[in-house]
Structures are given as structure tokens and as C-alpha cells.
Design a protein around this motif. Structure first.
Motif, mmCIF file in Angstrom:
data_model
loop_
_atom_site.group_PDB
_atom_site.id
_atom_site.type_symbol
_atom_site.label_atom_id
_atom_site.label_comp_id
_atom_site.label_asym_id
_atom_site.label_seq_id
_atom_site.Cartn_x
_atom_site.Cartn_y
_atom_site.Cartn_z
ATOM 1 N N VAL A 136 -26.004 40.928 -90.298
ATOM 2 C CA VAL A 136 -25.276 41.480 -89.153
ATOM 3 C C VAL A 136 -25.265 40.458 -88.018
ATOM 4 O O VAL A 136 -26.298 39.870 -87.686
ATOM 5 C CB VAL A 136 -25.909 42.791 -88.672
ATOM 6 C CG1 VAL A 136 -25.184 43.307 -87.431
ATOM 7 C CG2 VAL A 136 -25.853 43.833 -89.775
ATOM 8 N N GLY A 138 -23.511 40.714 -84.348
ATOM 9 C CA GLY A 138 -22.646 41.509 -83.484
ATOM 10 C C GLY A 138 -22.758 41.144 -82.018
ATOM 11 O O GLY A 138 -23.711 40.486 -81.582
ATOM 12 N N LYS A 156 -21.049 39.856 -97.874
ATOM 13 C CA LYS A 156 -21.509 41.130 -97.330
ATOM 14 C C LYS A 156 -21.918 41.044 -95.861
ATOM 15 O O LYS A 156 -22.405 42.019 -95.289
ATOM 16 C CB LYS A 156 -22.673 41.662 -98.169
ATOM 17 C CG LYS A 156 -22.270 42.017 -99.592
ATOM 18 C CD LYS A 156 -23.438 42.611 -100.372
ATOM 19 C CE LYS A 156 -23.017 42.986 -101.793
ATOM 20 N NZ LYS A 156 -24.143 43.553 -102.569
ATOM 21 N N GLU A 158 -21.567 40.732 -91.720
ATOM 22 C CA GLU A 158 -20.738 41.433 -90.738
ATOM 23 C C GLU A 158 -20.708 40.629 -89.449
ATOM 24 O O GLU A 158 -21.745 40.171 -88.970
ATOM 25 C CB GLU A 158 -21.303 42.828 -90.455
ATOM 26 C CG GLU A 158 -21.372 43.731 -91.680
ATOM 27 C CD GLU A 158 -22.090 45.035 -91.398
ATOM 28 O OE1 GLU A 158 -22.503 45.241 -90.237
ATOM 29 O OE2 GLU A 158 -22.252 45.836 -92.328
ATOM 30 N N PHE A 160 -18.824 40.968 -85.616
ATOM 31 C CA PHE A 160 -17.959 41.808 -84.782
ATOM 32 C C PHE A 160 -18.380 41.687 -83.325
ATOM 33 O O PHE A 160 -19.531 41.390 -83.012
ATOM 34 C CB PHE A 160 -18.035 43.274 -85.220
ATOM 35 C CG PHE A 160 -19.451 43.818 -85.246
ATOM 36 C CD1 PHE A 160 -20.002 44.410 -84.117
ATOM 37 C CD2 PHE A 160 -20.221 43.726 -86.395
ATOM 38 C CE1 PHE A 160 -21.300 44.907 -84.135
ATOM 39 C CE2 PHE A 160 -21.517 44.218 -86.424
ATOM 40 C CZ PHE A 160 -22.058 44.807 -85.286
ATOM 41 N N PRO A 163 -18.563 47.471 -82.179
ATOM 42 C CA PRO A 163 -18.319 48.459 -83.235
ATOM 43 C C PRO A 163 -17.441 49.566 -82.674
ATOM 44 O O PRO A 163 -17.259 49.632 -81.450
ATOM 45 C CB PRO A 163 -19.718 48.960 -83.571
ATOM 46 C CG PRO A 163 -20.490 48.776 -82.304
ATOM 47 C CD PRO A 163 -19.893 47.590 -81.599
ATOM 48 N N PHE A 165 -16.216 49.642 -86.984
ATOM 49 C CA PHE A 165 -15.440 48.706 -87.774
ATOM 50 C C PHE A 165 -14.071 49.255 -88.134
ATOM 51 O O PHE A 165 -13.609 49.116 -89.245
ATOM 52 C CB PHE A 165 -16.189 48.331 -89.045
ATOM 53 C CG PHE A 165 -17.537 47.726 -88.786
ATOM 54 C CD1 PHE A 165 -17.784 47.032 -87.617
ATOM 55 C CD2 PHE A 165 -18.560 47.858 -89.698
ATOM 56 C CE1 PHE A 165 -19.021 46.457 -87.355
ATOM 57 C CE2 PHE A 165 -19.800 47.293 -89.456
ATOM 58 C CZ PHE A 165 -20.028 46.593 -88.278
ATOM 59 N N GLY A 175 -14.721 43.502 -88.776
ATOM 60 C CA GLY A 175 -16.136 43.189 -88.805
ATOM 61 C C GLY A 175 -16.622 42.625 -90.114
ATOM 62 O O GLY A 175 -17.747 42.132 -90.198
ATOM 63 N N THR A 176 -15.810 42.656 -91.150
ATOM 64 C CA THR A 176 -16.222 42.164 -92.461
ATOM 65 C C THR A 176 -15.984 40.660 -92.563
ATOM 66 O O THR A 176 -15.251 40.059 -91.769
ATOM 67 C CB THR A 176 -15.441 42.863 -93.576
ATOM 68 O OG1 THR A 176 -14.048 42.522 -93.450
ATOM 69 C CG2 THR A 176 -15.609 44.369 -93.491
ATOM 70 N N SER A 179 -12.259 40.019 -92.980
ATOM 71 C CA SER A 179 -11.451 40.049 -91.758
ATOM 72 C C SER A 179 -11.710 38.802 -90.911
ATOM 73 O O SER A 179 -10.798 38.284 -90.264
ATOM 74 C CB SER A 179 -11.739 41.314 -90.943
ATOM 75 O OG SER A 179 -13.065 41.327 -90.454
#
Length: 456
Positions: A136, A138, A156, A158, A160, A163, A165, A175-176, A179
Motif C-alpha cells: 500500500v 497512499g 497487487k 496499491e 492512490f 481512497p 478506489f 489505485g491499482t 491504473s
């Protein structure tokens, strides 16, 4: 207290730390030197050798300690790491895997993030920065990762800013890693952290140590394929670059074009091809190429551009997507870049395409004999220039052929001084190598200013 721990206890903790083990695998065996292990334990920082010689600084968030939360102490460790990298002109590799910041520290956490951002900005253009996102990443951590020159993400992971997503238009997937690749934030997507580490080491091996160095190594062979005018994108570049030296970047962003790091005669080179597909260049293609050439220029990496395109995408939707802005950015980056620039026109260099990639924006422009160089495509030129004297479609078609063979021909461009070398396909590799040698000591004294006011 942690400082009273025995060496055996410290080794045991290190063996149990996934973050440390990841860093051990990145650096050469026995080459990782950890810094400040007892402060800000949610991040592991250190330096060492990669690939036998390169000095690299690195940090990784430790998900096993407070979920890898960024705190003041951890931020201070990261800032000191960047400061050391600036002093020693060494790359920084940042590995992100955290649930966020330590909210218990309140507003002071905001300053901590700002300190890291300033430290990263101070290194930008001095030494390469690589961000690896394995979990993650973020909020401000995502911004910090995106500030790096290269972002590598596992499938896998993330990334971003905020949030949830789901975007405002109810499009899922924000967020992936997918993307991030589609939006041009991530330049390489890999299966897992092991592969991410491998890719980062490959980049470190070929990139210059800093903006005063020269990148490359002696592991690559001569191209195994001969140049052919029908080849496009990576296939065309492979005939120029050293064998197995290419690493494509931003493959899922700006899909009509191709950009990659590689080498020519073991010297690191940036490659651009405008014809990965037969589509016109989009706003994304322009932004992607501009970003890549900007990175190459920062570290004096020569840029070789294979030019073959009908032009920039037209239409209202394209302009709403920023086509004019990003096309201006592309032209400005090429025009201001002081690194050696070589263009090879293999097909069409029409209108703004020639202006952007060739001529004044290139130190050496090479063209194949069948290249078409003109303000307009021959068929459009025939309609615009000769429709009043052509009564039938056949006459217009002949006028287009005459225009292509005359005004738009590579021979005419040579006569008018628009190109430097007219080459047959089998002469391209030699011509590029000769140009690289001629430009190896290129020097430009720029006007005194803070920086180019780049279009954004």
C-alpha cells in the motif's frame, strides 16, 4: 533499551525482518550497511554496493513495525539518507509498503512529509531515483513515490492519493497497479517484489551514477538483426541498440509510441520510436516521450529517435485531453535538451512531427531514401495545392505521387538542408554510431536562468 541488545539479538531481528531481507537481496552479498537502526524503526535505511561497484542509498518501510507508518523519526532517517545521496552523488531506491502515516503525531507529521519531499527534490536531476511499490502506498507517500524518476509496481500493489478506489465516474480500479500504469505514474509493472528488485537492479546497472557520470556496461552484444525500413517500434530499435540491452518504460501509457533505456556500444542511450502502432501520437504519447527525454537530458543520456508518424491526433476530444499542451511540452523538452539527440526518419515526418523530433530539435538527422518529409501528407497536399487543376481522382492521385517523389522526398529535404545524412537501411547502424561518436563531447553553455518554464 534497544541499544543494549546483543549482536546475536540484532541479527535475529534482522533475519525476521522482511524489509531488511528485501534490502539484503537488493544489495550485493554482505554489502548492505544499515543506518540508525534504533530510531524510527518503521523504516529501514542504509547504503551499499549494487552490481559490484555502484554506491546506492535505499530505504524500505517495514510493514511489521506499526504497519510501516511514517513518523517523525522515520522521516528524519529518510531525509538524512537523501542528504547523504546528494553529497555523494548516488542514486536512491525507495521501497514503499505502508498503511499510512502515524496519526498519533498530529500536525507534526505534515512537516515530516514536507521534509522528505524537499530532500527528494534536492536530489532530482543530481542522481537517479527509483521508487518500488510492493504494498500500500497512499496519500503523501504516493506523491513522494511519483516524484521519483522511475516507479516500479508489483501487480497487487496499491498507489492512490485518496481512497476509496472508485473514481467519480464510478470506474473501478483506481489505485491499482494497472491504473497507475495506464495513467503514466508507474513505468514498469512486475509480478512480485523479487522481480521488482531485479528490475531496479537492471536500471541501476545501466543508469549513470549521477549527472556527472556516464552510464553503461560491457554486458551487451552487437544487434543481432539488420535494420529494415518496414520495422516499427521496438523491432526497429532492436536493430540499433546493443543486444538484450533494452528495458521498455511506460508500455501501457501512450500506446502509439515506444520509449526504452538501452545502450549503443555499451554507452547508455535513451530510445524513442513514434511508430509502436500505426496510430497518430496522442496527448499521452506526447507527455510520455517528453517525460522520458527530460529524464535522459537530466543525466546526459543520448537520445535516439526513430521517426515515422502521420502526425498528432486531431479532434475536439483530443484537444480536451490536452493534446496542444502536451505537444507543446514535447517540443519544448526536445528543444531545450542539451544531451546528444539523433533522429532517424524511416517513414513519414509530416508537419509538426518533423518540427518536434528532427531539424533544429536534433543534433543529427538521418533519413532513409523513402522518407516523406513535408508539411502535409502527399494526398492532402495534392488536394490543397492542385485541386483547381485536377479534374479527376486519377489526376489528383498522380499529383500526390509527384508531390511525394518531389517536394516531399528525402532527396529534396537533403537539398534544402533539412537532414544531415541520407542513408540506405543497411547504413543506419553505422550512421548512428558515427553520430554518437561525433556528439560524445557535445557542450552547450545555456543562458543564465533558474530553469526552463516547462509547459505542464
Amino acid at each position: 533499551m534497544a541499544t543494549n541488545k546483543t549482536l546475536a539479538e540484532l541479527k535475529q531481528e534482522a533475519a525476521a525482518s522482511e524489509a531488511r531481507n528485501t534490502l539484503f537481496s537488493f544489495f550485493d552479498e554482505g554489502g548492505f550497511n544499515e543506518l540508525s537502526p534504533y530510531a524510527g524503526e518503521s523504516v529501514v535505511t542504509g547504503y551499499g554496493q549494487v552490481d559490484g561497484s555502484a554506491l546506492v542509498y535505499a530505504f524500505m518501510q517495514d510493514i511489521s513495525v506499526k504497519s510501516g507508518a511514517v513518523c517523525k523519526a522515520a522521516a528524519q532517517k529518510i531525509v538524512r539518507l537523501y542528504q547523504s545521496a546528494v553529497k555523494n552523488g548516488a542514486p536512491v531506491v525507495a521501497i514503499y509498503d505502508s498503511k499510512g502515516g502515524d496519526a498519533s503525531e498530529g500536525a507534526e507529521l505534515l512537516k515530516a512529509y514536507g521534509d522528505i519531499a524537499c530532500a527528494s527534490a534536492a536530489l532530482s536531476g543530481v542522481a537517479p531515483q527509483i521508487a518500488i511499490v510492493t504494498g500500500v502506498c497512499g496519500g503523501m507517500s504516493a506523491v513522494l513515490a511519483a516524484m521519483a524518476d522511475f516507479v516500479i509496481m508489483t501487480e497487487k500493489a496499491e498507489l492512490f492519493l485518496t481512497p476509496p478506489f472508485v473514481s467519480s465516474d464510478n470506474t473501478e480500479g483506481a489505485g491499482t497497479a494497472k491504473s497507475a500504469a495506464l495513467s503514466g505514474v508507474s513505468c514498469i509493472t512486475v509480478k512480485d517484489s523479487d522481480e521488482a528488485i531485479k528490475k531496479a537492479k537492471e536500471l541501476i546497472a545501466i543508469l549513470p551514477q549521477n549527472n556527472m557520470g556516464v552510464g553503461g556496461n560491457d554486458r551487451f552484444a552487437m544487434p543481432s538483426e539488420a535494420f529494415d525500413a518496414s520495422l516499427k517500434g521496438e523491432a526497429a530499435v532492436r536493430t540499433i541498440a546493443d543486444g538484450d540491452s533494452l528495458t521498455e518504460l511506460f508500455a501501457d501509457f501512450g500506446k502509439a509510441s515506444y520509449v526504452a533505456l538501452g545502450s549503443i556500444n555499451w554507452k547508455t542511450t535513451g530510445f524513442v520510436a513514434t511508430n509502436k502502432t500505426d496510430d497518430k501520437l496522442t496527448s499521452e504519447d506526447a507527455a510520455k516521450i517528453a517525460r522520458f527525454v527530460g529524464i535522459c537530458d537530466a543525466f546526459s543520456i543520448p537520445v535516439v529517435t526513430v521517426v515515422d508518424s502521420e502526425g498528432f491526433e486531431a479532434g475536439g476530444a483530443a484537444e480536451l485531453a490536452g493534446s496542444v499542451r502536451n505537444a507543446a511540452k514535447l517540443v519544448q523538452v526536445y528543444a531545450s535538451a542539451t544531451t546528444p539527440k539523433i533522429s532517424i526518419i524511416t517513414g513519414n515526418a509530416l508537419g509538426g512531427i518533423f518540427t518536434a523530433f528532427c531539424g533544429a530539435n536534433s543534433d543529427m538527422t538521418i533519413a532513409l531514401e523513402q522518407a516523406v518529409i513535408a508539411p502535409l501528407a502527399p494526398k492532402a497536399a495534392a488536394v490543397f495545392l492542385y485541386s483547381d487543376r485536377c479534374e479527376t481522382k486519377e489526376e489528383l492521385d498522380k499529383a500526390a505521387l509527384d508531390y511525394a517523389a518531389g517536394e516531399a522526398s528525402a532527396f529534396n529535404a537533403m537539398n534544402k538542408g533539412l537532414i544531415d545524412i541520407l542513408a540506405a537501411p543497411e547504413e543506419v547502424w553505422t550512421a548512428v554510431n558515427s553520430a554518437m561518436d561525433a556528439l560524445s563531447d557535445k557542450r552547450i553553455i545555456a543562458p543564465s536562468r533558474k530553469h526552463i518554464n516547462f509547459v505542464y
